[in-house]
Design a protein around this motif. Structure first.
Motif, PDB file in Angstrom:
ATOM      1  N   ASP A   1      -2.272   2.152  -4.948  1.00 19.24           N
ATOM      2  CA  ASP A   1      -3.383   1.714  -5.802  1.00 19.24           C
ATOM      3  C   ASP A   1      -2.902   0.716  -6.853  1.00 19.24           C
ATOM      4  O   ASP A   1      -3.548  -0.313  -7.102  1.00 19.24           O
ATOM      5  CB  ASP A   1      -4.019   2.933  -6.484  1.00 19.24           C
ATOM      6  CG  ASP A   1      -4.749   3.829  -5.495  1.00 19.24           C
ATOM      7  OD1 ASP A   1      -5.012   3.356  -4.364  1.00 19.24           O
ATOM      8  OD2 ASP A   1      -5.027   4.991  -5.832  1.00 19.24           O
ATOM      9  N   LEU A   2      -1.738   1.020  -7.480  1.00 19.28           N
ATOM     10  CA  LEU A   2      -1.203   0.090  -8.483  1.00 19.28           C
ATOM     11  C   LEU A   2      -0.867  -1.265  -7.873  1.00 19.28           C
ATOM     12  O   LEU A   2      -1.113  -2.321  -8.462  1.00 19.28           O
ATOM     13  CB  LEU A   2       0.047   0.687  -9.135  1.00 19.28           C
ATOM     14  CG  LEU A   2      -0.186   1.783 -10.183  1.00 19.28           C
ATOM     15  CD1 LEU A   2       1.146   2.329 -10.670  1.00 19.28           C
ATOM     16  CD2 LEU A   2      -0.989   1.227 -11.365  1.00 19.28           C
ATOM     17  N   ARG A   3      -0.307  -1.237  -6.678  1.00 21.70           N
ATOM     18  CA  ARG A   3       0.033  -2.506  -6.023  1.00 21.70           C
ATOM     19  C   ARG A   3      -1.226  -3.302  -5.695  1.00 21.70           C
ATOM     20  O   ARG A   3      -1.260  -4.529  -5.873  1.00 21.70           O
ATOM     21  CB  ARG A   3       0.827  -2.222  -4.752  1.00 21.70           C
ATOM     22  CG  ARG A   3       1.293  -3.486  -4.038  1.00 21.70           C
ATOM     23  CD  ARG A   3       2.095  -3.145  -2.812  1.00 21.70           C
ATOM     24  NE  ARG A   3       2.532  -4.347  -2.120  1.00 21.70           N
ATOM     25  CZ  ARG A   3       3.181  -4.359  -0.965  1.00 21.70           C
ATOM     26  NH1 ARG A   3       3.486  -3.209  -0.372  1.00 21.70           N
ATOM     27  NH2 ARG A   3       3.526  -5.504  -0.406  1.00 21.70           N
ATOM     28  N   THR A   4      -2.255  -2.608  -5.196  1.00 22.59           N
ATOM     29  CA  THR A   4      -3.506  -3.308  -4.869  1.00 22.59           C
ATOM     30  C   THR A   4      -4.119  -3.934  -6.113  1.00 22.59           C
ATOM     31  O   THR A   4      -4.543  -5.102  -6.110  1.00 22.59           O
ATOM     32  CB  THR A   4      -4.495  -2.323  -4.226  1.00 22.59           C
ATOM     33  OG1 THR A   4      -3.885  -1.736  -3.074  1.00 22.59           O
ATOM     34  CG2 THR A   4      -5.782  -3.026  -3.832  1.00 22.59           C
ATOM     35  N   ILE A   5      -4.144  -3.161  -7.208  1.00 23.08           N
ATOM     36  CA  ILE A   5      -4.705  -3.699  -8.453  1.00 23.08           C
ATOM     37  C   ILE A   5      -3.853  -4.861  -8.952  1.00 23.08           C
ATOM     38  O   ILE A   5      -4.366  -5.887  -9.423  1.00 23.08           O
ATOM     39  CB  ILE A   5      -4.791  -2.580  -9.499  1.00 23.08           C
ATOM     40  CG1 ILE A   5      -5.821  -1.532  -9.052  1.00 23.08           C
ATOM     41  CG2 ILE A   5      -5.162  -3.139 -10.861  1.00 23.08           C
ATOM     42  CD1 ILE A   5      -5.880  -0.328  -9.960  1.00 23.08           C
ATOM     43  N   GLY A   6      -2.500  -4.709  -8.843  1.00 20.91           N
ATOM     44  CA  GLY A   6      -1.622  -5.779  -9.296  1.00 20.91           C
ATOM     45  C   GLY A   6      -1.833  -7.065  -8.526  1.00 20.91           C
ATOM     46  O   GLY A   6      -1.870  -8.159  -9.103  1.00 20.91           O
TER      47      GLY A   6
END
Length: 678
Positions: A246-251
């Motif tokens: 999720d963090l990677r997608t948001i990043g």
């Protein structure tokens, strides 16, 4: 970098910084929110499993109470009762012991695939109903058992009842059926039961990210019970991979928005700066051609347009001043080059010193005198440098650079070169009001002084030669008469003692005659040659060897290679060597050494006499060859004068110098036979 580019970079950087800060805030907020959510889930799961374990304890105590109630009935059937308890309660094993600790009944439930050894227990711990955790090997590995025990009483007797429950993966799955979280029970050394593959228990922090295999997990660890040695820990785990995804997608999403914002901000910045800076850009385009074309009219009336107009006027003024400065610079460069050529071509050392005595300039000739280069001299103090490099006729403390001074006979310490030092103070125009400095000029007078010295010695020797010739003529007349009468007396005298005295007189008369002939020979300037130098020097040293041994003086002679014959008579060379060696022996006194070295050089040869005596006193060194000059109480002052005259007449040179730390060297240079150079 151009102003337009700078402004674009500034505007773009501000927008990028604003976007980056917002992005960082969003990522930080989301990651912190995600972390708190994960921790809340793990903490809730831990509390749930702990509650299930507490409920299991209560169920075991209830089962123990049920067993005791059945045991108190008349004639209970113990095996049947144990089977009933295993079937209707969470107990996996029921053990009934008598008062002596002997097993009466031991019944297993279907969950125990194979019997396990009964762990050693202290029955005194179960004087009343109690449940506790216990470690025991089950199925070949350490396992966690929940044991409930209490005393029992039957009509047949009394003992202890023990109920065992295995806390394994099945019970953990029953308490935590969720696929998002996992549960494990552990000691510091072993995993007792786990819903995941075996891993190293993280006991150093409450929340910590660990890896099980290649999969990341977030673990929450807390002590569950201290009844087990080293403690029993309950660990809840949750996969960290979904949160990372999720963090990677948001990043990536925010990065895409960031790049889009960057492009838009760069376009806006480029357009606005181009519009605002157009007058300055036209001015910059005109500057390279300012001398050829006037500045085109500028339509802008704002502050930037005003700056462009003022800059145009300033540029025109600067161009005119630049032309004047360039002409002055060319003239200064020409004069500087001219002055440098004059200073460099001077055959004299030039030094310029500041008021504090530091050297700010010296020419190459002065640096060559000291055997170094100008950069190694600049910045040094003039007075200590001159004191270390030259022998001054006055103490260095009396050297004043602030007043005109002339010092004669300034000798270079590293050679025999002689200079005249002239000091002239002047004021420099380097600063406002001028700065006092000192000009030091070292004018070499070595050849001039040598010429005057040679001329003076020649005049004195010529006068001495004329006097010697007159005296020799006057001595020869009575000497001839004495010789005639002596011959007559020898012919008529028969007494041996008288004849011996007459023969001694004849020998001394002959010596006087030879001396007179030598004086006449020097006066008339006669010389002969060539001479075998090696043989003559060896004969002379052999002649003085007994006297040297008597004074304990080591007298040695060496020659380098074959020596050419010299343009000097053997008698004169012997007399030169005898004079120099006798002076050295008298200077040494008792003990010491004298070394004679002969070597061939271009168009001649050099004979060097080295001794270990006290050396020549510096004040008398310049007068060694003067007639009648001597430093000895009984000396005549003619030995070195005659030696100098003989060498000079033979076309050679003689030089003396003191050695360090003691001793002196006399060096004689002679022409080789057949030489045409003098």
């Amino acid at each position: 970098m151009k102003l337009r580019t700078k402004l674009i970079l500034v505007f773009s950087s501000l927008l990028v910084l604003h976007t980056a800060l917002n992005t960082a805030f969003v990522l930080l907020f989301y990651s912190e929110r995600l972390r708190r959510t994960e921790e809340e889930i793990l903490t809730g799961t831990w509390e749930t499993v702990k509650g299930s374990l507490e409920a299991l304890k209560r169920d075991m105590l209830n089962a123990l109470a049920l067993l005791n109630s059945h045991l108190e009935t008349p004639s209970p059937t113990l095996p049947r009762l144990a089977s009933l308890i295993c079937a209707t309660t969470p107990a996996d094993r029921v053990v009934l012991l008598d008062q002596g600790g002997r097993i009466l009944v031991d019944h297993y439930s279907y969950r125990i695939r194979e019997p396990f050894a009964l762990p050693s227990l202290s029955l005194s711990s179960f004087r009343f109903p109690r449940a506790l955790y216990l470690l025991a090997p089950v199925h070949g590995r350490p396992s966690l058992l929940l044991v409930a025990g209490s005393p029992y009483h039957t009509p047949a007797g009394s003992g202890h009842a023990l109920l065992f429950t295995l806390v394994d993966e099945d019970r953990l799955l029953a308490w935590n059926p969720s696929r998002d979280t996992r549960v494990a029970l552990s000691t510091p050394d072993h995993i007792l039961a786990s819903q995941t593959p075996r891993f190293t228990p993280p006991l150093d922090a409450a929340f910590r990210e660990i890896r099980i295999g290649n999969h990341p997990f977030l673990a929450y660890t807390r002590l569950l019970s201290g009844e087990v040695p080293e403690g029993l820990y309950l660990i809840t785990l949750r996969s960290a991979l979904p949160g990372k995804i999720d963090l990677r997608t948001i990043g990536l999403t925010i990065l895409a928005l960031f790049l889009l914002t960057l492009l838009i901000s760069a376009a806006l910045a480029a357009g606005s700066t181009t519009h605002f800076l157009s007058p300055l850009q036209r001015l910059l385009a005109w500057l390279p051609h300012a001398q050829e074309h006037p500045l085109p009219p500028l339509s802008s009336r704002d502050e930037i347009g005003l700056i462009a107009h003022q800059a145009s006027h300033i540029v025109k003024t600067l161009l005119e001043e630049e032309r004047i400065i360039r002409e002055q610079y060319r003239e200064i460069a020409r004069l500087t080059s001219y002055n440098r050529q004059i200073v460099s071509s001077l055959r004299a050392g030039i030094v310029v010193a500041r008021p504090d005595g530091t050297i700010e300039f010296c020419n190459t000739y002065f640096a060559d005198m000291l055997g170094t280069s100008p950069p190694h001299i600049l910045g040094r103090l003039a007075t200590p440098l001159i004191s270390a490099s030259f022998h001054l006729p006055t103490p260095v403390e009396d050297l004043d650079l602030s007043r005109p001074t002339t010092l004669e006979r300034v000798r270079l310490a590293s050679s025999e070169r002689v200079f005249t030092l002239k000091i002239q103070p002047f004021e420099s125009a380097d600063r406002k009001g001028g700065e006092p400095k000192a000009l030091l000029v070292f004018e070499e007078v070595t050849e001039l002084e040598a010429l005057w010295k040679t001329l003076l010695i020649s005049e004195r020797i010529s006068a001495l030669g004329a006097l010697s010739a007159g005296l020799a003529h006057e001595i020869n007349n009575p000497l001839g008469a004495i010789s005639s009468h002596l011959a007559y007396l020898l012919s008529v005298e028969d007494d041996p003692e008288r004849r011996e005295s007459l023969l001694w007189i004849e020998k001394e008369i002959t010596r006087i005659g030879n001396l007179v002939k030598t004086i006449l020979s020097h006066a008339r300037g006669r010389t002969e040659g060539p001479c075998d130098v090696d043989r003559t020097l060896r004969d002379t040293i052999g002649l003085l060897s007994p006297q040297a041994r008597q004074k304990r003086i080591a007298l040695s002679y060496t020659s380098t290679g074959p020596l050419p014959s010299a343009l000097i008579s053997e008698a004169e060379l012997k007399q030169v060597a005898l004079n120099i060696l006798k002076n050295a022996m008298e200077s040494i006194g008792e003990g010491g050494s004298i070394q004679v070295e002969a070597r061939s050089v271009d168009d001649g040869l050099v004979i060097a006499f080295h001794d270990t005596g006290p050396g020549f006193p510096e004040p008398s060194e310049a007068h060694l060859f003067d007639p009648l000059f001597t430093t000895k109480a009984e000396g005549t002052g003619l030995g070195m004068t005659i030696t100098h005259h003989i060498i000079q007449r033979a076309g050679g040179r003689i030089a003396v110098r003191n050695r360090t730390p003691s001793g002196a060297t006399v060096e004689v240079r002679l022409r080789a036979a057949g030489s045409t150079h003098r």
